[in-house]
Design a protein around this motif. Structure first.
Motif, PDB file in Angstrom:
ATOM      1  N   LEU A   1      35.318   6.050  54.815  1.00 51.63           N
ATOM      2  CA  LEU A   1      34.528   7.803  55.204  1.00 51.63           C
ATOM      3  C   LEU A   1      32.751   7.461  54.560  1.00 51.63           C
ATOM      4  CD1 LEU A   1      36.359   9.481  52.315  1.00 51.63           C
ATOM      5  CD2 LEU A   1      36.421   9.679  54.377  1.00 51.63           C
ATOM      6  N   LYS A   2      32.484   6.795  54.644  1.00 54.40           N
ATOM      7  CA  LYS A   2      30.701   6.479  54.594  1.00 54.40           C
ATOM      8  C   LYS A   2      30.642   5.712  55.726  1.00 54.40           C
ATOM      9  CE  LYS A   2      30.010   6.718  49.398  1.00 54.40           C
ATOM     10  NZ  LYS A   2      31.019   5.878  48.506  1.00 54.40           N
ATOM     11  N   ASP A   3      31.466   5.185  56.336  1.00 53.77           N
ATOM     12  CA  ASP A   3      31.635   3.902  57.315  1.00 53.77           C
ATOM     13  C   ASP A   3      30.868   4.833  58.756  1.00 53.77           C
ATOM     14  OD1 ASP A   3      31.073   2.194  59.265  1.00 53.77           O
ATOM     15  OD2 ASP A   3      32.816   0.432  59.659  1.00 53.77           O
ATOM     16  N   GLU A   4      29.656   4.921  59.201  1.00 53.44           N
ATOM     17  CA  GLU A   4      29.327   5.115  60.259  1.00 53.44           C
ATOM     18  C   GLU A   4      30.025   4.897  61.402  1.00 53.44           C
ATOM     19  OE1 GLU A   4      25.451   4.308  62.680  1.00 53.44           O
ATOM     20  OE2 GLU A   4      25.454   2.155  61.620  1.00 53.44           O
ATOM     21  N   PHE A   5      30.683   3.970  61.859  1.00 52.37           N
ATOM     22  CA  PHE A   5      31.547   3.467  62.656  1.00 52.37           C
ATOM     23  C   PHE A   5      33.262   4.652  62.709  1.00 52.37           C
ATOM     24  CE2 PHE A   5      28.506   0.004  63.261  1.00 52.37           C
ATOM     25  CZ  PHE A   5      28.101   0.829  64.564  1.00 52.37           C
ATOM     26  N   TYR A   6      33.346   4.794  61.086  1.00 52.81           N
ATOM     27  CA  TYR A   6      34.650   5.298  60.924  1.00 52.81           C
ATOM     28  C   TYR A   6      35.269   6.333  61.840  1.00 52.81           C
ATOM     29  CZ  TYR A   6      39.237   6.767  59.142  1.00 52.81           C
ATOM     30  OH  TYR A   6      39.915   7.198  58.927  1.00 52.81           O
ATOM     31  N   ILE A   7      36.330   5.913  62.735  1.00 58.97           N
ATOM     32  CA  ILE A   7      36.713   6.003  63.994  1.00 58.97           C
ATOM     33  C   ILE A   7      37.544   7.600  63.694  1.00 58.97           C
ATOM     34  CG2 ILE A   7      36.765   4.725  65.491  1.00 58.97           C
ATOM     35  CD1 ILE A   7      40.325   4.249  64.684  1.00 58.97           C
ATOM     36  N   GLY A   8      38.365   7.701  61.946  1.00 60.14           N
ATOM     37  CA  GLY A   8      39.151   9.076  62.094  1.00 60.14           C
ATOM     38  C   GLY A   8      38.803  10.472  61.571  1.00 60.14           C
ATOM     39  N   LEU A   9      38.956  11.414  60.788  1.00 57.73           N
ATOM     40  CA  LEU A   9      38.469  12.849  60.328  1.00 57.73           C
ATOM     41  C   LEU A   9      38.162  12.556  58.983  1.00 57.73           C
ATOM     42  CD1 LEU A   9      41.507  15.432  59.930  1.00 57.73           C
ATOM     43  CD2 LEU A   9      39.629  14.562  61.730  1.00 57.73           C
TER      44      LEU A   9
END
Ligand SMILES: NC(=O)C1=CN([C@@H]2O[C@H](COP(=O)(O)OP(=O)(O)OC[C@H]3O[C@@H](n4cnc5c(N)ncnc54)[C@H](OP(=O)(O)O)[C@@H]3O)[C@@H](O)[C@H]2O)C=CC1
Ligand SMILES: CC(=O)C(=O)O
Ligand SMILES: [Mg+2]
Length: 496
Positions: free
Chosen positions: A145-153
């Motif tokens: 959730l904190k990862d800038e590259f997370y691709i989801g909601l």
């Protein structure tokens, strides 16, 4: 292959393979089929696990369909966006239990993509008939959730009605768009949803849960083959599981059913030979009130035991199976206890990827002084011990689901039945040759997998016809030949 060999890092090989799949699909499958033992660990476990963990930062393009909570009310429209119309198999995840790596949210997409590439390479289902889907209902993984590259909601997981309604709309839309013969494979859902989804849609859709049913079928096949080395029938053995979730209880139930079939005892009686341990210890009657429903049939009368090693010493199993998702839980003491109780202890460490395996192949062989019959979910290389070479087996549902799915497709089956899982197990076990046994194998090598898949498909299809669940009539006379004739092959024409 020469290009791939330039890469030392498995994840780089994975990325090179994914690029190839996108740019030259036929070559991708040709390569995968011709080099299956070398490339399976690249496109599948263990590397696919790392790829999912890093999916956001290695993302190039969507390889499947993402359906998120934002699409609620429009799922049918979203499905219609997929360029291929004639879909035969969907592998769908919501990313909550990706291998033994936990909640990876939307990044779980690597799993449906990987599983479907095996549907094609190992089972011969046309690539254009395969549809990978990830349902994005958020993630409870704080790091992602904190990862800038997370691709989801970026929200916590939807639960309860919100979740159920989205899944229900999805299941209805799939049937509406692709008809009732499309196979929907549930993959890597958390167990609090997996069992319910299977029960809920098992009577209305062609659904299959790979983690519960496919795993059960592959392990049963391995056990049937292992009996050649250890002797006796299933009913002569005692089973202990570490992990009582989808894989653990799924395998346990199929073993009990096969035992009951072989010995004509009620399944409730057969279950008494099978014990399970979860994160709180041995599953026993005194815990019954607080147990999830899928654990209840395994709550036998016994004093509580919290440590696995103590459970081994008291229950005295001949077979120990790891389905906990936690690595290195089969300690030296546990393996030694198994080896002191059994001339040839059967030890399966099924958790994936390799980091989560309950023990390594080397540990199983050395701590049992070379006596263990060992298989693992992710592959291990050959082990030298006492001047002998041991070949560990790979007990992975990849042996089953491609052929199983092909059998359903070719017979036009409209429902999955437990008898078909037993048929798949028997077909796989029958493919272990004398030469394989002489090398100590309980699973045939993956190099022969397309032939094996054709046999599994034929047995599953035969069962579908026998049960009146097949719709492609009349039944072909030679089902193995027919299965082979249905298989997609990435052949290259010769212009010479
Ligand atoms: N080889 C193969 O083909 C397959 C392998 N697997 C692997 O199996 C593993 C489990 O998957 P699945 O069954 O779906 O997962 P689940 O979450 O449904 O089940 C995990 C089980 O392990 C128990 N557990 C967790 N930690 C411990 C611990 N430290 N000691 C004892 N028990 C523990 C849990 O206990 P509790 O219920 O108390 O939380 C639960 O019963 C995964 O690693 C997965 O990769 C899965 C499918 C196929
Ligand atoms: C192999 C598999 O399906 C799993 O580990 O979840
Ligand atoms: Mg799985």
């Amino acid at each position: 292959m020469h290009n791939l060999w330039q890469y030392q890092v498995p994840l780089q090989k994975y990325m090179a393979m994914m690029d190839l799949q996108e740019t030259n699909e036929r070559l991708f499958y040709k390569l995968l089929i011709d080099n299956v033992e070398e490339l399976l660990p690249v496109v599948y476990t263990p590397t696919v696990g790392e790829a999912c963990q890093k999916y956001g930062s290695i993302f190039r393009r969507p390889q499947g369909l993402f359906i998120s909570l934002k699409e609620k009310g429009k799922i049918l429209e979203v499905l219609k966006n997929w360029p291929q119309r004639r879909i035969q198999v969907i592998v769908v995840t919501d990313g909550e239990r990706i291998l033994g790596l936990g909640d990876l949210g939307c990044q779980g997409m690597g799993i449906p993509v990987g599983k479907l590439s095996l549907y094609t390479a190992l089972g011969g289902v046309r690539p254009s008939a395969c549809l990978p889907i990830t349902i994005d209902v958020g993630t409870n993984n704080e790091k992602l959730l904190k990862d800038e590259f997370y691709i989801g909601l970026r929200r916590r997981r939807a639960t309860g009605e919100e979740y159920d309604e989205l899944l229900d709309e999805f299941m209805t839309a799939v049937k509406q768009n692709y008809g009732e013969k499309v196979l929907i494979q549930f993959e890597d859902f958390a167990n609090h949803n997996a069992f319910e989804l299977l029960a809920k849609y098992g009577t209305t859709h062609l659904v299959f849960n790979d983690d519960i049913q496919g795993t059960a079928s592959v392990v049963l096949a391995g056990l049937i083959a292992a009996l050649k080395f250890v002797g006796g029938t299933l009913a002569d053995h005692k089973f202990l599981f570490l992990g009582a979730g989808e894989a653990g209880t799924g395998i346990a139930e199929l073993i009990a059913r096969e035992m009951s079939k072989q010995t004509n005892v009620p399944v409730e009686e057969a279950r008494k030979n099978i014990w399970l341990v979860d994160s709180k210890g041995l599953i026993v009657n005194s815990r019954k009130d607080s147990l999830q429903h899928f654990k209840q049939p395994w709550a036998h009368e016994h004093n509580p035991i919290t440590e696995l090693v103590d459970a081994v010493k008291v229950i005295k199993p001949t077979v120990l199976i790891g389905t906990s998702g936690v690595g290195r839980t089969f300690t030296k003491d546990v393996i030694k206890a198994m080896a002191s109780l059994n001339e040839k202890p059967i030890i399966f460490a099924l958790s994936n990827p390799t980091s989560q395996s309950e023990c390594t192949a080397e540990e199983a062989y050395t701590w049992s002084q070379g006596r263990a019959i060992f298989a693992s979910g992710s592959p291990f290389g050959l082990v030298e011990y006492n001047r002998k070479t041991f070949v560990p087996g790979q007990a992975n549902n990849a042996y089953i689901f491609p052929g199983f799915g092909l059998g359903l497709i070719m017979s036009g089956a409209i429902r999955v039945h437990d008898e078909m899982l037993l048929a798949a197990s028997e077909a796989l076990a029958s493919q272990v040759t004398e030469e394989n046994f002489n090398r100590g194998l309980i699973y045939p090598p993956f190099t022969n997998i397309r032939k094996i898949s054709a046999h599994i498909a034929a047995n599953v299809a035969a069962k579908a016809y026998e049960l009146g669940l097949a719709t492609h009539l009349p039944q072909p006379r030679d089902l193995v030949k027919y299965a082979e004739s249905c298989m997609y092959s990435p052949t290259y024409r010769s212009y010479r």
